[in-house]
Design an enzyme around this catalytic site. Sequence first.
Site, short mmCIF file in Angstrom:
data_model
loop_
_atom_site.label_atom_id
_atom_site.label_comp_id
_atom_site.label_asym_id
_atom_site.label_seq_id
_atom_site.Cartn_x
_atom_site.Cartn_y
_atom_site.Cartn_z
N LYS A 52 0.86 -1.18 0.00
CA LYS A 52 0.00 0.00 0.00
C LYS A 52 0.90 1.24 0.00
O LYS A 52 1.75 1.37 0.88
CB LYS A 52 -0.90 -0.02 1.24
CG LYS A 52 -2.12 0.88 1.17
CD LYS A 52 -3.19 0.33 0.23
CE LYS A 52 -4.49 1.11 0.34
NZ LYS A 52 -5.18 0.86 1.62
N HIS A 53 0.72 2.10 -0.96
CA HIS A 53 1.54 3.31 -1.07
C HIS A 53 3.03 2.99 -1.06
O HIS A 53 3.82 3.63 -0.35
CB HIS A 53 1.18 4.31 0.02
CG HIS A 53 -0.24 4.81 -0.06
ND1 HIS A 53 -0.70 5.55 -1.13
CD2 HIS A 53 -1.30 4.63 0.76
CE1 HIS A 53 -1.97 5.84 -0.96
NE2 HIS A 53 -2.37 5.28 0.18
N ASN A 101 12.89 5.64 7.85
CA ASN A 101 13.48 4.59 8.68
C ASN A 101 12.51 3.41 8.77
O ASN A 101 11.30 3.61 8.86
CB ASN A 101 13.77 5.12 10.08
CG ASN A 101 14.94 6.09 10.11
OD1 ASN A 101 15.97 5.81 9.53
ND2 ASN A 101 14.77 7.20 10.81
N HIS A 109 14.42 5.58 0.06
CA HIS A 109 13.73 6.87 0.17
C HIS A 109 12.83 7.12 -1.03
O HIS A 109 12.92 6.43 -2.02
CB HIS A 109 14.75 8.00 0.29
CG HIS A 109 15.57 7.91 1.54
ND1 HIS A 109 16.89 7.54 1.53
CD2 HIS A 109 15.24 8.11 2.84
CE1 HIS A 109 17.34 7.54 2.78
NE2 HIS A 109 16.36 7.88 3.58
#
Length: 538
Positions: free
Chosen positions: A289-290, A432, A538
């Site tokens: 999800k996302h 993180n 990231h």
Amino acid sequence: MSVAPKSIAAPDQVAVRRALLSVSDKTGLIDLAAALAARGVELISTGGTAKAIAAAGLAVKDVSDVTGFPEIMDGRVKTLHPGVHGGLLGIRDDEGHAAAMAEHGIGAIDLLVVNLYPFQETVAKTSDWATAIENIDIGGPAMIRAAAKNHAYVAVVVDPAQYADVMAAIEAGDGTTTLRLRKKLALAAYGRTATYDAAVSNWLADQLGEPNPRYRAIGGELVEVMRYGENPHQLAAFYRTGEKRFGVTTATQLQGKTLSYNNINDTDAAYELVAEFDPKRTAAVAIIKHANPCGVAEAKTLKDAYLKALACDPVSAFGGIVALNRTLDAEAAEEIVKIFTEVIIAPDATDEAKAIVAAKKNLRLLLAGGLPKPAEMGLTVKTVAGGFLAQTRDYGTVDDIDLEVKTRRQPTGGEEKDMAFAFRVVKHVKSNAIVFVKDGATVGIGAGQMSRVDSARIAVSKATEAAKAAGLDRPLTEGSVAASDAFFPFADGLETIVAAGATAVIQPGGSMRDNEVIEAADKAGIAMAFTGMRHFRH
């Protein structure tokens, strides 16, 4: 040296009287040549293209008859001649250009049809240097660029997919092309040569082991214009590069609505994650999800793996992406369709599974044809203002790591297995990242926080919620192992994990306070191993 521009207005319509056709891909060639010949267009061609046109019973002039010079050097030199390039570059309404063309017997070329040697297809099939080099097209890009530059008078076609539209435009114009059409064709032409050169350049960089060439080009072919990007006010499109990697770009979509920008991004993330698990060893399922996993598990069957993955965070799984590392079977399909799912992606699917998914008409089913290789190097790119960052894919895998146990207590065999599982998953969680795993399934995931402690707390909170949803009175993290994508800068992150009930931890190590973290682990009586490999994402 700069050249002063000619102050001659380009004509709107240009009659197509003479066309040069030289193609590697012969798809649609004869139909195009026949349509041009029917309009009385003189056809010029080269080598195999000329033979194919002649074999179809159409009149065609060999390019050597135009240049007065034979093809030489095994065809390397055939169109690199003023008789060709003068006909492409000559400004028809310039007196000097017209006089030069007349003096040297250079006829104008109004339409150029060229597609290039199949360089990318060649290097995908062979590692032979000489073969690859011979499939670098020189004359084709030179002609394309010349014609595109002189789009005021010349139409250039670089893709068989353009043939029908170009001929329709010529028919509508009674044998002419419009300036707007020629400009659009020039745009496509320069994009094609740029993409081609990018492929050659990147191949050479790979072959020479040069990770950071002075100039780095990225090229792609349009797959689809999207309704919008991440948000409705953003324009977006999907492009395919020449990289041969199984995933969304190789997948066949059997059903469902068109994929959105976010669908593609999330599906790619899901498939790259599930590929970490060898299908010969275990069945694995990842729910995304996302772009973050909300559940990952392995088991003997896809059905069991899916149910274990779903249990990690059943709320977030709603409307998610499901990726499988094996052929989708009926048993797994029956479970997946019980809740709303955006996309299923797998290497393949059985007929029974396809029929089950077909009942959910809006559910997209993608069959990728294979799994990407986690340890395979490749290039990833991220744009920044005025430039882009390029790096190799995170190809490090836990299989390549010799774990270094840093605590007095050694991990058990079961803990080691779950530690390896957790480190495979944490690689694909936004930093993180903290991941809890128990018995081959994630039980808590914390992603994308500024503090590693906060990521751990979120993972524990998710695990507690999932336990309540399952009717349990204890968090699923009890008796689990945990993975961190990077080192613990302080002992507080580890202490949060221990408080949640974890008995073993896997992390990269490398902090200035590693000794403090190790002491905290020893004090808690847990096992902890260092990998020496970080997985920031990231």
